[in-house]
Motif scaffolding. Structure first.
Motif, PDB file in Angstrom:
ATOM      1  N   THR A 111      -7.046   1.109   3.419  1.00 47.93           N
ATOM      2  CA  THR A 111      -5.658   1.436   3.741  1.00 47.93           C
ATOM      3  C   THR A 111      -4.745   0.212   3.700  1.00 47.93           C
ATOM      4  O   THR A 111      -3.528   0.355   3.709  1.00 47.93           O
ATOM      5  N   THR A 118      -4.630   6.951   4.706  1.00 47.68           N
ATOM      6  CA  THR A 118      -5.917   7.296   5.316  1.00 47.68           C
ATOM      7  C   THR A 118      -6.632   8.402   4.547  1.00 47.68           C
ATOM      8  O   THR A 118      -7.826   8.292   4.269  1.00 47.68           O
ATOM      9  N   GLU A 122     -10.193   8.010   2.625  1.00 47.51           N
ATOM     10  CA  GLU A 122     -11.360   8.833   2.948  1.00 47.51           C
ATOM     11  C   GLU A 122     -11.902   9.534   1.706  1.00 47.51           C
ATOM     12  O   GLU A 122     -13.115   9.630   1.520  1.00 47.51           O
TER      13      GLU A 122
END
Length: 191
Positions: A111, A118, A122
């Motif tokens: 990030t 985020t 992920e």
């Protein structure tokens, strides 16, 4: 397609370079990791390339190493990741660092790269898991990943933590996940 270009470096304007190959000037976008290691203007240079054809143009991307190009191509396979964002990732992290970040599932590290939030971080971690091992065979991140997978497989098969850990310690270093599971099961069947 165009896989490699070798010629004279004419211009360097981050993140773009112009490479003269027998009188034709090719514009290539490169990650900053490649850009920082470029020779002086007028010197001979060879770059691995990735060629993209879109309806709004043709684009060439250049890389100093096969590992960078492989990682770039893996990033492009992820939904929502375009060439600019893939270059940004490779400019913010070396291929080795990216492999370690993926192996250790470090969302926070990703990030910090401009353009990656985020959710995107992920998704990157999920999609890249196990795919960068080819770039860095025998890396500690790959070995740690394999050991974790072997341990989880043994636990899922009903062995307790002590049995699984004991078998894992007897495996040779750098073993792949599938070979590790097979050998661990052989070791456990003798007990």
């Amino acid at each position: 397609m165009i896989g490699r270009l070798t010629g004279i470096l004419l211009e360097k304007n981050p993140p773009q370079v112009v490479l003269d190959v027998q009188g034709v000037g090719y514009e290539l976008d490169v990650p900053m990791s490649t850009f920082y290691n470029l020779p002086a203007n007028g010197d001979r240079l060879s770059l691995l390339t990735h060629f993209v054809v879109r309806e709004d143009g043709h684009f060439l991307y250049g890389f100093a190493s096969e590992g960078e190009r492989f990682a770039f191509r893996q990033l492009l396979k992820i939904s929502g990741i375009g060439a600019r964002l893939a270059l940004s990732v490779l400019s913010g992290l070396s291929v080795g660092e990216l492999a370690a970040v993926v192996a250790q599932q470090q969302v926070g590290r990703l990030t910090k790269i401009p353009g990656i939030g985020t959710k995107t971080a992920e998704r990157l971690l999920l999609e890249l898991k196990g795919k960068l091992a080819e770039v860095l065979p025998g890396s500690t991140a790959t070995v740690a990943d394999a050991h974790s997978d072997i341990l989880n497989a043994l636990l899922a098969l009903g062995y307790n933590e002590r049995e699984a850990t004991t078998a894992l310690k007897q495996l040779p270093p750098g073993i792949t996940t599938s070979d590790g599971i097979r050998q661990a099961l052989k070791l456990l069947s003798r007990v």
